[in-house]
Design an enzyme around this catalytic site. Structure first.
Site, PDB file in Angstrom:
ATOM      1  CB  ALA A  10      -0.917  -0.009   1.220  1.00 40.99           C
ATOM      2  NE  ARG A  16      -1.399   3.150 -13.163  1.00 40.31           N
ATOM      3  CZ  ARG A  16      -1.149   1.833 -13.193  1.00 40.31           C
ATOM      4  NH1 ARG A  16      -1.474   1.119 -14.251  1.00 40.31           N
ATOM      5  NH2 ARG A  16      -0.575   1.229 -12.161  1.00 40.31           N
ATOM      6  CE  LYS A  23      -3.241   1.951  -6.705  1.00 38.81           C
ATOM      7  NZ  LYS A  23      -2.839   1.297  -7.964  1.00 38.81           N
ATOM      8  CB  THR A  79       5.359  -5.118  -6.433  1.00 39.31           C
ATOM      9  OG1 THR A  79       5.901  -5.663  -7.646  1.00 39.31           O
ATOM     10  CG2 THR A  79       4.188  -4.225  -6.805  1.00 39.31           C
ATOM     11  NE  ARG A 333     -28.397  19.850  11.563  1.00 41.02           N
ATOM     12  CZ  ARG A 333     -28.315  21.051  12.133  1.00 41.02           C
ATOM     13  NH1 ARG A 333     -29.385  21.826  12.192  1.00 41.02           N
ATOM     14  NH2 ARG A 333     -27.190  21.470  12.636  1.00 41.02           N
ATOM     15  NE  ARG A 440     -53.174  34.762  20.397  1.00 43.81           N
ATOM     16  CZ  ARG A 440     -53.762  33.577  20.331  1.00 43.81           C
ATOM     17  NH1 ARG A 440     -53.068  32.503  20.003  1.00 43.81           N
ATOM     18  NH2 ARG A 440     -55.041  33.472  20.572  1.00 43.81           N
TER      19      ARG A 440
HETATM   20  C1  UD1 Z   1       0.840  -5.392 -10.460  1.00 40.86           C
HETATM   21  C2  UD1 Z   1       1.661  -6.575 -10.972  1.00 40.86           C
HETATM   22  C3  UD1 Z   1       0.971  -7.201 -12.175  1.00 40.86           C
HETATM   23  C4  UD1 Z   1      -0.450  -7.587 -11.806  1.00 40.86           C
HETATM   24  C5  UD1 Z   1      -1.219  -6.385 -11.229  1.00 40.86           C
HETATM   25  C6  UD1 Z   1      -2.538  -6.848 -10.675  1.00 40.86           C
HETATM   26  C7  UD1 Z   1       4.001  -6.024 -10.488  1.00 40.86           C
HETATM   27  C8  UD1 Z   1       5.290  -5.551 -11.052  1.00 40.86           C
HETATM   28  N1  UD1 Z   1       2.983  -6.133 -11.349  1.00 40.86           N
HETATM   29  O1  UD1 Z   1       0.851  -4.395 -11.496  1.00 40.86           O
HETATM   30  O2  UD1 Z   1       1.680  -8.345 -12.604  1.00 40.86           O
HETATM   31  O3  UD1 Z   1      -1.119  -8.078 -12.953  1.00 40.86           O
HETATM   32  O4  UD1 Z   1      -0.475  -5.809 -10.134  1.00 40.86           O
HETATM   33  O5  UD1 Z   1      -3.342  -5.775 -10.244  1.00 40.86           O
HETATM   34  O6  UD1 Z   1       3.917  -6.316  -9.313  1.00 40.86           O
HETATM   35  N2  UD1 Z   1       3.303  -0.740  -4.454  1.00 40.86           N
HETATM   36  C9  UD1 Z   1       4.110  -0.496  -3.374  1.00 40.86           C
HETATM   37  N3  UD1 Z   1       5.401  -0.097  -3.577  1.00 40.86           N
HETATM   38  C10 UD1 Z   1       5.919   0.028  -4.810  1.00 40.86           C
HETATM   39  C11 UD1 Z   1       5.101  -0.232  -5.931  1.00 40.86           C
HETATM   40  C12 UD1 Z   1       3.784  -0.625  -5.726  1.00 40.86           C
HETATM   41  O7  UD1 Z   1       3.667  -0.620  -2.233  1.00 40.86           O
HETATM   42  O8  UD1 Z   1       7.118   0.383  -4.903  1.00 40.86           O
HETATM   43  C13 UD1 Z   1       1.904  -1.171  -4.229  1.00 40.86           C
HETATM   44  C14 UD1 Z   1       0.890  -0.219  -4.777  1.00 40.86           C
HETATM   45  O9  UD1 Z   1       0.516   0.729  -3.814  1.00 40.86           O
HETATM   46  C15 UD1 Z   1      -0.268  -1.135  -5.163  1.00 40.86           C
HETATM   47  C16 UD1 Z   1       0.403  -2.460  -5.425  1.00 40.86           C
HETATM   48  O10 UD1 Z   1       1.701  -2.386  -4.889  1.00 40.86           O
HETATM   49  O11 UD1 Z   1      -1.186  -1.310  -4.075  1.00 40.86           O
HETATM   50  C17 UD1 Z   1       0.485  -2.781  -6.918  1.00 40.86           C
HETATM   51  O12 UD1 Z   1       1.188  -1.756  -7.580  1.00 40.86           O
HETATM   52  P1  UD1 Z   1       0.719  -1.214  -8.987  1.00 40.86           P
HETATM   53  O13 UD1 Z   1       1.639  -0.131  -9.393  1.00 40.86           O
HETATM   54  O14 UD1 Z   1      -0.720  -0.917  -8.952  1.00 40.86           O
HETATM   55  O15 UD1 Z   1       0.997  -2.502  -9.900  1.00 40.86           O
HETATM   56  P2  UD1 Z   1       0.332  -2.873 -11.281  1.00 40.86           P
HETATM   57  O16 UD1 Z   1       0.963  -2.058 -12.344  1.00 40.86           O
HETATM   58  O17 UD1 Z   1      -1.124  -2.833 -11.175  1.00 40.86           O
HETATM   59 CA    CA Z   2      -2.565  -2.227  -9.588  1.00 36.60          CA
END
Ligand code: UD1
Ligand code: CA
Length: 458
Positions: A10, A16, A23, A79, A333, A440
């Site tokens: 998270a 985006r 997010k 990730t 309320r 009144r």
């Molecule tokens: C990721 C997966 C993809 C999968 C998709 C499913 C990777 C590289 N790709 O892509 O294969 O199909 O999810 O929804 O993992 N986050 C962090 N730290 C970071 C980067 C991301 O905590 O450095 C968290 C984000 O907050 C998010 C989650 O990881 O909750 C996924 O990151 P996001 O950038 O949404 O990955 P996707 O491009 O959707």
């Molecule tokens: Ca995602």
């Protein structure tokens, strides 16, 4: 039994979403996405939850609360890098670790359990929760060998045309052997189109070490929806609403048009209650049995008893006891307590007030900061004047009293029981039991007025 852990990702900003709000804090059916995820992780049952936070760390921590431990990922390098931040807390443990993204609010605890079961049956070191997507664009693809064994995951941006044509996607949820996960994470590099440390690369690393890696393909792709933008957020909300509404209908609640009924995740509703279209019920609201909630009502954080009738009204942080009714077009309320069988008609506003059993407030009235006893009749156009421009004051009306039309009760005033307040009075003094308060100007009739008018006015 082997220990179970969960890592919730998270830390991302969620570029985006184009939002000031991080997010995973965007709400689906009244609850932040990350809270939905942790709810389901808890249903699946784990010994420890570690949430990786970064952007908006403090707010995310506050939202999730004590249900999780937190680790800060200072820079969002991907990730894989995110999960590695949990190393100090988890790497020494042995057991099974569930990794789940904070932006997949529809995944259920049931599916997570099936995933873990599959992982255990296969005696795998890693199992991907995969799904068949009719439009796989944007997701990582699960690449299998000629023998149909899982080989690796390839991200959209790194996929060849052939790989991009694969419909089996990575939902972003996995289970790992905990030790194998942290060992493999050390080997993940960032040589890819985004220059990020990808968690999915762990799959190929383990595979190359000769470990068993599998995928559990889930039945309902909709559960896997990852919310990256507002279009997906709206899609998730519609799906979540459908799920919530179906649950209420199966529990005996009638929804006239479930597609146009908005009930948040924590709301409770009793059997044989009927809800018309355009109704919104939010927060921790509890509604009893055999109620009728008419169209365009909005109820938030309130407690509604049994057989209550609400038509086109707005109720917030208030309670309504059994057999009471309100509306159309009235507003309760915060800190309002409506007693049993009370009638609130149309264009009535009540704030921080208690109304005893059988009391009636039919029309065009404001009751603010007052305690009304039982069996009171309030006429049309009554105002409890509670504010002197600086401070609020409280008034009290005793049981069985009758408040005539157009009375102003200038607080603080104490009207004892069985009292009468004459229509049109401005009441500034206490009224004793059984008395009539009248304040009144007496009517005067000027005889022969017509005769005196100049011809032009006749
Ligand atoms: C990721 C997966 C993809 C999968 C998709 C499913 C990777 C590289 N790709 O892509 O294969 O199909 O999810 O929804 O993992 N986050 C962090 N730290 C970071 C980067 C991301 O905590 O450095 C968290 C984000 O907050 C998010 C989650 O990881 O909750 C996924 O990151 P996001 O950038 O949404 O990955 P996707 O491009 O959707
Ligand atoms: Ca995602």
């Amino acid at each position: 039994m082997a220990k179970r852990f969960a890592v919730v990702l998270a830390a991302g900003q969620g570029t985006r979403m184009k939002s000031k709000l991080y997010k995973v804090l965007h709400q689906v059916s009244g609850k932040a996405m990350v809270e939905h995820v942790i709810d389901q992780v808890e249903i699946a049952g784990v010994d420890k939850v570690v949430t990786i936070v970064g952007h908006g760390a403090e707010v995310v921590k506050e939202t999730v609360g004590e249900r999780s431990e937190f680790v800060l990922q200072e820079e969002q390098l991907g990730t894989g890098h995110a999960v590695l931040q949990a190393k100090e807390i988890l790497a020494h443990e042995s057991g099974t670790t569930l990794v789940i993204c904070g932006d997949t609010p529809l995944l259920t605890g049931e599916t997570l359990n099936q995933l873990v079961k599959h992982h255990e049956n296969e005696q795998a070191k890693a199992t991907i929760l995969s799904a068949h997507a009719s439009n796989p664009f944007g997701y990582g693809r699960v690449i299998r060998s000629a023998e149909n064994l899982v080989e690796k995951i390839v991200e959209q941006k790194d996929a060849s045309a052939e790989e991009a044509a694969v419909n089996e996607i990575n939902t972003g949820t996995y289970v790992f052997d905990n030790q194998a996960l942290f060992q493999a994470l050390e080997e993940v590099g960032n040589d890819n189109s985004q220059g990020e440390y990808y968690l999915p690369d762990v799959i190929e690393i383990l595979k190359n070490k000769g470990e068993i890696v599998t995928a559990y393909q889930m039945e309902r792709m909709e559960e896997a929806l990852g919310v990256n933008d507002r279009v997906a957020l709206a899609e998730a909300s519609v799906l979540m609403q459908k799920r919530i509404n179906e649950l209420h209908m199966r529990n005996g609640v009638t929804l006239i048009d479930p597609r146009n009924t908005y009930i948040e995740a924590d709301v409770k509703i009793g059997t044989d209650t009927i809800i018309e279209p355009g109704v919104t019920i939010k927060g921790k609201t509890v509604i009893g049995e055999e109620c009728f909630i008419g169209s365009n009502s909005e109820i938030r954080d309130s407690k509604i008893g049994n057989r209550v009738r609400i038509t086109s009204s707005n109720i917030e942080e208030a309670s309504m006891a059994d057999d009471s009714n309100i509306g159309p077009y009235s507003h309760l309320r915060p800190k309002t307590q409506i007693g049993e069988a009370v009638h609130i008609g149309n264009f009535v506003e009540v704030k921080n007030a208690t109304l005893g059993k059988d009391t009636k407030v039919g029309h065009l009235t404001y009751v603010g900061d007052a305690d009304l006893g039982e069996n009171i009749n309030i006429g049309c156009g009554v105002v409890f004047v509670n504010y002197d421009g600086k401070n609020k004051h409280r008034s009290k009306i005793g049981d069985n009293s009758f408040i005539g039309c157009n009375v102003n009760v200038i607080a603080p005033v104490d009207v004892a029981k069985n009292a009468y307040l004459a229509a049109g009075s401005t009441i500034t003094k206490d009224v004793p039991e059984g008395a009539m308060g009248i304040a009144r100007v007496r009517q005067e009739n000027k005889a022969g007025y017509w005769e005196k008018l100049p011809p032009a006015k006749k």
